[in-house]
Design an enzyme around this catalytic site. Structure first.
Site, short mmCIF file in Angstrom:
data_model
loop_
_atom_site.label_atom_id
_atom_site.label_comp_id
_atom_site.label_asym_id
_atom_site.label_seq_id
_atom_site.Cartn_x
_atom_site.Cartn_y
_atom_site.Cartn_z
N GLY A 46 13.18 -87.55 32.19
CA GLY A 46 14.14 -88.54 32.66
C GLY A 46 15.36 -88.57 31.77
N PRO A 144 -4.54 -75.55 32.24
CA PRO A 144 -3.88 -76.85 32.09
C PRO A 144 -2.90 -76.81 30.92
CG PRO A 144 -6.25 -77.14 32.38
CD PRO A 144 -6.01 -75.67 32.15
N CYS A 147 2.62 -81.64 27.59
CA CYS A 147 3.91 -81.64 26.90
C CYS A 147 4.15 -83.02 26.33
CB CYS A 147 5.01 -81.27 27.90
SG CYS A 147 6.68 -81.29 27.21
N HIS A 189 6.77 -71.97 27.42
CA HIS A 189 6.95 -73.41 27.59
C HIS A 189 8.22 -73.88 26.87
CE1 HIS A 189 5.13 -77.60 27.95
NE2 HIS A 189 6.10 -77.78 27.05
N GLU A 190 8.40 -73.45 25.62
CA GLU A 190 9.56 -73.88 24.84
C GLU A 190 10.85 -73.25 25.34
OE1 GLU A 190 9.01 -76.41 23.20
OE2 GLU A 190 6.84 -76.20 23.11
N HIS A 193 12.19 -75.30 28.11
CA HIS A 193 12.93 -76.47 27.65
C HIS A 193 14.38 -76.13 27.35
CE1 HIS A 193 10.08 -79.72 27.54
NE2 HIS A 193 9.21 -79.06 26.78
#
Length: 233
Positions: A46, A144, A147, A189-190, A193
């Site tokens: 968000g 799975p 974060c 994953h990073e 981001h």
């Protein structure tokens, strides 16, 4: 000095010294400064910073005090929250820097079977500035994934089995590192981001899970998710 706290126009029973009068006076009408990045907490989904493609670090700035301070802050937050990876946007700074670390002691948190099937292995503290990722093995495996920017939830995500990271380390030296299994997952994953992507964009949607759902039932809903070190209460 004693202040009677009724409104912001409180009156002191003593007069501040002249040297501090200006600051004393401003305290009555200026709002307290907001918390500013780099944060010592993890930004949550968000926050616009998590949806922006991070800017590259100018090469001449890689060893600057500012970048070194940011890296130190990232490592501190990563360890504070027991993460295995963190990207700069997760502490509010939209720059292309990531840190990773998979400590040996984490092996005790998994069964030997899980540790093996997920291809987990120790990864010393690793820093990349302006990283680039190349896929070495296009086979994907699904597990799975959670974060700290989506605190309290997880979902199944498919990731490539082997990748190569290239970039600059914290000393400004060129670096490349081949990763496989779980460490390859951390890197992907990073990297996401840094491109404004959160794992919820990639997950199998019907696997999205509240990681403390059992505690919610056991405690009749009296459960809080904190956005600092403690997870639930």
């Amino acid at each position: 000095m004693f202040l009677v706290q009724v409104t912001r126009r409180n009156i002191s029973n003593s007069v501040p010294v002249a040297s501090s009068f200006g600051r004393w006076y401003r305290d009555f009408w200026q709002p307290a400064p907001a918390n500013e990045p780099p944060y010592d907490h993890v930004t949550q989904i968000g926050d616009p910073v998590l949806r922006k493609k991070a800017d590259p670090v100018p090469p001449e700035m890689a060893k600057s005090p500012e970048v070194q301070y940011l890296i130190k802050s990232m490592v501190n937050v990563m360890r504070k929250f027991s993460c295995v990876g963190l990207a700069a946007p997760q502490i509010g700074i939209s720059l292309r820097i990531l840190v990773m670390e998979f400590k040996e002691k984490l092996k005790d948190e998994y069964t030997s079977a899980e540790y093996k099937i997920k291809e987990m292995e120790t990864l010393p503290l690793t820093v990349f500035i302006n990283p680039e990722l190349k896929v070495l093995n296009y086979e994907k495996k699904t597990f799975p994934e959670a974060c700290q920017s989506v605190r309290g939830y997880s979902g199944e995500v498919a990731r490539y089995s082997e990748v190569l990271l290239r970039g600059v380390d914290e000393n400004g030296s060129e670096k490349e590192l081949a990763l496989k299994g779980w460490n390859a997952r951390i890197a992907q994953h990073e990297m996401d981001h840094l491109d404004g992507i959160v794992y919820t964009d990639l997950m199998k949607r019907n696997t999205f899970t509240c990681t403390c759902w059992q505690a919610v039932n056991e405690k009749r809903g009296r459960v809080s998710i904190f956005f600092h070190k403690k997870m639930i209460n």
